[in-house]
Design a protein around this motif. Structure first.
Motif, PDB file in Angstrom:
ATOM      1  N   UNK A 190      36.646 -31.981  23.595  1.00  0.00           N
ATOM      2  CA  UNK A 190      35.578 -31.920  24.579  1.00  0.00           C
ATOM      3  C   UNK A 190      35.219 -30.460  24.829  1.00  0.00           C
ATOM      4  N   UNK A 191      34.080 -30.248  25.460  1.00  0.00           N
ATOM      5  CA  UNK A 191      33.594 -28.883  25.685  1.00  0.00           C
ATOM      6  C   UNK A 191      33.472 -28.125  24.385  1.00  0.00           C
ATOM      7  N   UNK A 192      32.738 -28.696  23.457  1.00  0.00           N
ATOM      8  CA  UNK A 192      32.618 -28.062  22.155  1.00  0.00           C
ATOM      9  C   UNK A 192      31.609 -26.926  22.149  1.00  0.00           C
ATOM     10  N   UNK A 193      30.744 -26.896  23.167  1.00  0.00           N
ATOM     11  CA  UNK A 193      29.784 -25.791  23.203  1.00  0.00           C
ATOM     12  C   UNK A 193      29.789 -25.185  24.586  1.00  0.00           C
ATOM     13  N   UNK A 194      29.387 -23.919  24.673  1.00  0.00           N
ATOM     14  CA  UNK A 194      29.441 -23.229  25.959  1.00  0.00           C
ATOM     15  C   UNK A 194      28.554 -23.927  26.976  1.00  0.00           C
ATOM     16  N   UNK A 195      29.049 -24.084  28.183  1.00  0.00           N
ATOM     17  CA  UNK A 195      28.243 -24.768  29.196  1.00  0.00           C
ATOM     18  C   UNK A 195      27.084 -23.885  29.627  1.00  0.00           C
ATOM     19  N   UNK A 196      25.874 -24.379  29.522  1.00  0.00           N
ATOM     20  CA  UNK A 196      24.749 -23.552  29.934  1.00  0.00           C
ATOM     21  C   UNK A 196      24.130 -24.035  31.226  1.00  0.00           C
TER      22      UNK A 196
END
Lengths: 233, 202
Positions: free
Chosen positions: B144-150
């Motif tokens: 989970x959280x594979x991409x930076x939270x924008x």
């Protein structure tokens, strides 16, 4: 009721924006790792970020930052609990969102750090496991993971092909099969202190001062990165 | 003179190369080419037998003849080359299979299963197991959280009526065909599973 000023996240909040709250909400970014960790009192979040960026830029697997990871996990847990408590209270929606985002960001960084390492381990598994010094850079879970992963891949290679061909050729350890990191690869880095004269191999010497950004081959920089005098970017 | 009938030395048939080209030219996971793989194995065994036979039956003098040693060396090199090609094919497929675990789901999607060999299915299962064990030991969920939270909240469209489910944040939500605004961390797994689609903001 206590009025507390929040020093949230990376920037400074508008000093006039105070909030009344019974629960002090420390930001993870404000926290400092304890003094035994070195002269720079950077927050644990910054240390995690440094570890992650270094790991991404380095061709070889670096030392696992166990203290940083454990501290980050502790703080994430505490922060998350605090946020859940706050959830009950009215009028905290905006603050909650901001703090939640900070938790999300740090969570992401932590996982990205661990993922980067696992990926590197998968790629260089035979090379790493054959070298005790490299194995010592892994966390216990990573050591287990590497061994299991190698088993898994071996089993698949054997079943699909190697067991059907003559035994003399069925080894998994041919020189050309082992993926090794290219330690002479060029990397970008930034100096974190005055390094002074630095020999960068055949290209001669460089004078490196605090804040300088240089491109050089990784090998001569290895030790400097390890003791924190320069960082990869 | 040369007493070998030409047709026995079939090194020109490049099954190994075909395998690698096949995987190189494709996206995703095409069906496992058992046929080609078997041909590579057979060719390898043939080369080996021919090589061993030469080494056993030739006299010492004959073995000094460059044309004989040359053919032995070529056999050896071709076997090694076949091994390299076959393993490259297998390895690349394993990489793609790993990617499925990371980007789609830890359960083999139905449309991929028929394209996999049994060994590959076992690999996926085993890979899931070791990653789950790692997750457990480290107390994280790496997938989970594979991409930076924008952003904090994300607008998604639910594609069908899925009924009530429990979100990561602890909320229960009734999924109906609609657009809804959810926490980014809740939404990630829904998007991965194909239940929801992210709507572009702005």
């Amino acid at each position: 009721r206590e009025s507390k000023q929040l020093g949230a996240i990376s920037g400074k909040m508008d000093p006039s924006a105070t909030i009344e709250s019974d629960i002090p909400i420390p930001s993870i970014s404000d926290d400092e790792l304890d003094e035994t960790q070195g002269s720079n009192s950077s927050s644990v979040q910054e240390k995690l970020k440094l570890a992650w960026i270094n790991e991404r830029g380095s061709p070889e697997i670096l030392q696992y930052e166990e203290a940083v990871v454990n501290r980050v996990k502790e703080e994430l847990e505490t922060q998350q609990e605090l946020l859940e408590q706050l959830n009950e209270k009215k009028g905290t929606a905006l603050i909650l969102r901001i703090y939640q985002m900070e938790v999300d960001r740090i969570n992401f960084m932590l996982k990205a750090y661990l993922r980067t390492r696992l990926k590197k381990i998968e790629k260089q598994v035979v090379h790493i496991l054959s070298n005790d010094e490299l194995v010592s850079r892994l966390s216990n879970s990573e050591v287990e993971f590497s061994a299991r992963y190698l088993d898994l891949v071996e089993k698949n290679f054997k079943t699909a092909f190697l067991k059907h061909i003559p035994e003399n050729y069925s080894s998994m350890e041919d020189k050309e099969m082992v993926v090794e990191p290219n330690l002479d690869e060029y990397v970008f880095c930034r100096a974190l202190s005055n390094v002074g004269n630095l020999s960068v191999g055949d290209n001669g010497d460089l004078t490196v001062n605090n804040g300088d950004i240089i491109v050089a081959s990784y090998r001569p920089l290895k030790d400097l990165i390890r003791n924190g005098m320069i960082q990869l970017i | 003179g040369n007493t070998y009938p030409r047709k026995r030395e079939k090194m020109a048939s490049n099954h190994g190369k075909e395998l690698v080209l096949e995987i190189k030219r494709s996206h995703g996971l095409p069906p496992y080419n058992n046929d080609l793989m078997r041909k590579v194995v057979n060719e390898t065994q043939l080369l080996y037998r021919s090589m061993m036979k030469k080494m056993r039956t030739k006299s010492k003098d004959e073995l000094k003849d460059p044309s004989v040693t040359c053919s032995i060396v070529v056999n050896n090199e071709t076997i090694k080359w076949n091994k390299r090609l076959a393993l490259a094919y297998i390895n690349e497929r394993l990489n793609r299979i790993k990617k499925i675990w990371w980007t789609r789901s830890s359960v083999l999607p139905d449309e991929v299963k028929p394209n996999m060999s049994q060994a590959e299915k076992d690999f996926f299962e085993g890979y899931d197991k070791i990653l789950s064990e790692y997750n457990q030991e480290m107390d994280v969920d790496l997938a989970s959280d594979m991409s930076p939270p924008s952003e904090l909240m994300v607008e998604v469209r639910i594609l069908q009526d899925y009924g009530e489910i429990l979100l990561r944040s602890g909320q229960f939500i009734d999924l109906k065909r609609s657009s809804v605004c959810l926490l980014r961390s809740d939404v990630e797994s829904l998007i991965q599973k194909g239940v929801a689609v992210q709507l572009k903001s702005g």
